[in-house]
Design an enzyme around this catalytic site. Structure first.
Site, PDB file in Angstrom:
ATOM      1  N   ASP A  67       0.945  -1.158   0.149  1.00 44.33           N
ATOM      2  CA  ASP A  67       0.084   0.032   0.087  1.00 44.33           C
ATOM      3  C   ASP A  67       0.830   1.130   0.001  1.00 44.33           C
ATOM      4  OD1 ASP A  67       1.066  -0.325   2.607  1.00 44.33           O
ATOM      5  OD2 ASP A  67      -0.961  -0.583   3.611  1.00 44.33           O
ATOM      6  N   ASN A 135      -7.454  -2.218  14.242  1.00 48.26           N
ATOM      7  CA  ASN A 135      -8.943  -2.371  13.844  1.00 48.26           C
ATOM      8  C   ASN A 135      -9.035  -3.765  12.862  1.00 48.26           C
ATOM      9  OD1 ASN A 135      -7.937  -1.509  11.455  1.00 48.26           O
ATOM     10  ND2 ASN A 135      -9.237   0.087  11.190  1.00 48.26           N
ATOM     11  N   HIS A 137      -7.215  -4.345  10.218  1.00 52.90           N
ATOM     12  CA  HIS A 137      -6.940  -4.304   8.653  1.00 52.90           C
ATOM     13  C   HIS A 137      -5.898  -4.818   8.311  1.00 52.90           C
ATOM     14  CE1 HIS A 137      -4.748  -0.052   9.201  1.00 52.90           C
ATOM     15  NE2 HIS A 137      -3.792  -0.977   9.071  1.00 52.90           N
TER      16      HIS A 137
HETATM   17  C1  GLP Z   1      -0.265   0.559   8.563  1.00 49.75           C
HETATM   18  C2  GLP Z   1      -0.251  -0.485   7.373  1.00 49.75           C
HETATM   19  C3  GLP Z   1      -0.317  -1.695   7.448  1.00 49.75           C
HETATM   20  C4  GLP Z   1       0.315  -2.215   8.699  1.00 49.75           C
HETATM   21  C5  GLP Z   1      -0.464  -1.761   9.958  1.00 49.75           C
HETATM   22  C6  GLP Z   1       0.248  -2.036  11.283  1.00 49.75           C
HETATM   23  O1  GLP Z   1      -1.523   1.341   8.667  1.00 49.75           O
HETATM   24  N1  GLP Z   1      -0.823   0.262   6.234  1.00 49.75           N
HETATM   25  O2  GLP Z   1       0.156  -2.478   6.230  1.00 49.75           O
HETATM   26  O3  GLP Z   1       0.504  -3.774   8.976  1.00 49.75           O
HETATM   27  O4  GLP Z   1      -0.796  -0.104   9.764  1.00 49.75           O
HETATM   28  O5  GLP Z   1       1.152  -0.902  11.787  1.00 49.75           O
HETATM   29  P1  GLP Z   1       2.277  -1.367  12.765  1.00 49.75           P
HETATM   30  O6  GLP Z   1       3.173  -2.317  12.201  1.00 49.75           O
HETATM   31  O7  GLP Z   1       2.990   0.082  12.925  1.00 49.75           O
HETATM   32  O8  GLP Z   1       1.453  -1.575  14.011  1.00 49.75           O
END
Ligand code: GLP
Length: 248
Positions: A67, A135, A137
């Site tokens: 992304d 959440n 995702h």
């Molecule tokens: C972001 C990214 C995801 C990632 C997630 C968790 O928003 N788009 O691909 O897995 O958040 O982030 P973190 O690893 O900093 O907790």
């Protein structure tokens, strides 16, 4: 789903690094699906160290990121293109033309169609690395009434914007939209490693692993994948009944 619980984030990162290295050794022309965020950072530094120690080479590997924020160019210090360059690509021997991050500028609908075609023409992702949003995702596939089968433009959840505000000076600077591989694009990967650490992910992990499969928890769809391994530290596994996991 295979679910492994490690004593800490370093141990789970080491396991992930071993899996990536094994994949690249077995198939030097592997296509790797990559994630951003704080979770895979230690994995990436281990891959840099392994490359510099001559243990692995990424010369024939191609990478595809999940992304990118809309409106941040590759030189913006919070863009995912910049993150990948700094945290991984600069430290390994990958060819720049073999690294792919969706482009969150210009005509995003066209960029999404092109990125999905690129994924299709690549022959498919051999190993996909995933983090998890608080959440539920994956990539930037946010909870909602439906999920996308392919790369698309998404409006970010407020929860996600607030979570990610820690990387920006102010919440107002966090983009409201992004381009992301769809859950369908992710599910087409041959193998998946989902990584999650810390108590902030415990609820999302409980729903991902033990909850019903629902578009309201995008990661729960991963229960249907044929070869997924979930890597957790103790805190992220805290709400899971031990019947769901193996300690490593
Ligand atoms: C972001 C990214 C995801 C990632 C997630 C968790 O928003 N788009 O691909 O897995 O958040 O982030 P973190 O690893 O900093 O907790």
């Amino acid at each position: 789903m295979k679910v492994y619980v490690f004593k800490d984030h370093t141990a789970l990162s080491r396991y992930a690094a071993e899996r990536v290295i094994e994949q690249v050794k077995q198939k030097p022309t592997s296509n790797l699906g990559l994630a951003t965020g704080s979770t895979p950072m230690e994995l990436y530094s281990m891959l840099v160290a392994a490359t510099q120690a001559g243990e692995v080479s990424f010369k024939a590997v191609r990478t595809y990121n999940l992304d990118e924020y809309l409106g941040l160019g590759a030189d913006h210090h919070q863009s995912y293109a910049y993150f990948m360059q700094k945290n991984l690509f600069d430290g390994i021997d990958i060819l720049p033309e073999n690294t792919h991050v969706p482009v969150g500028v210009d005509d995003i609908s066209q960029a999404a169609v092109s990125y999905e075609a690129l994924l299709r023409d690549s022959g498919g992702i051999d190993l996909q690395i995933l983090g998890l949003g608080a959440n539920g995702h994956i990539g930037f596939n946010e909870p909602g009434p439906e999920l996308s089968n392919q790369t698309f433009k998404v409006t970010l959840d407020e929860v996600t914007r607030i979570d990610n505000a820690r990387f920006f000076n102010h919440l107002d600077e966090v983009p409201r939209e992004a381009i992301t591989m769809g859950v369908g694009s992710i599910m087409r990967a041959e193998k998946i490693l989902l990584m999650a650490s810390g108590s902030g992910k415990a609820d999302a992990i409980y729903k991902t692993v033990a909850g019903p499969i629902t578009t309201q928890v995008p990661a729960s769809l991963l229960q249907l994948h044929r070869d997924i391994t979930v890597l957790l530290d103790e805190a992220a596994a805290a709400q899971l009944d031990p019947q769901f996991y193996t300690r490593r």
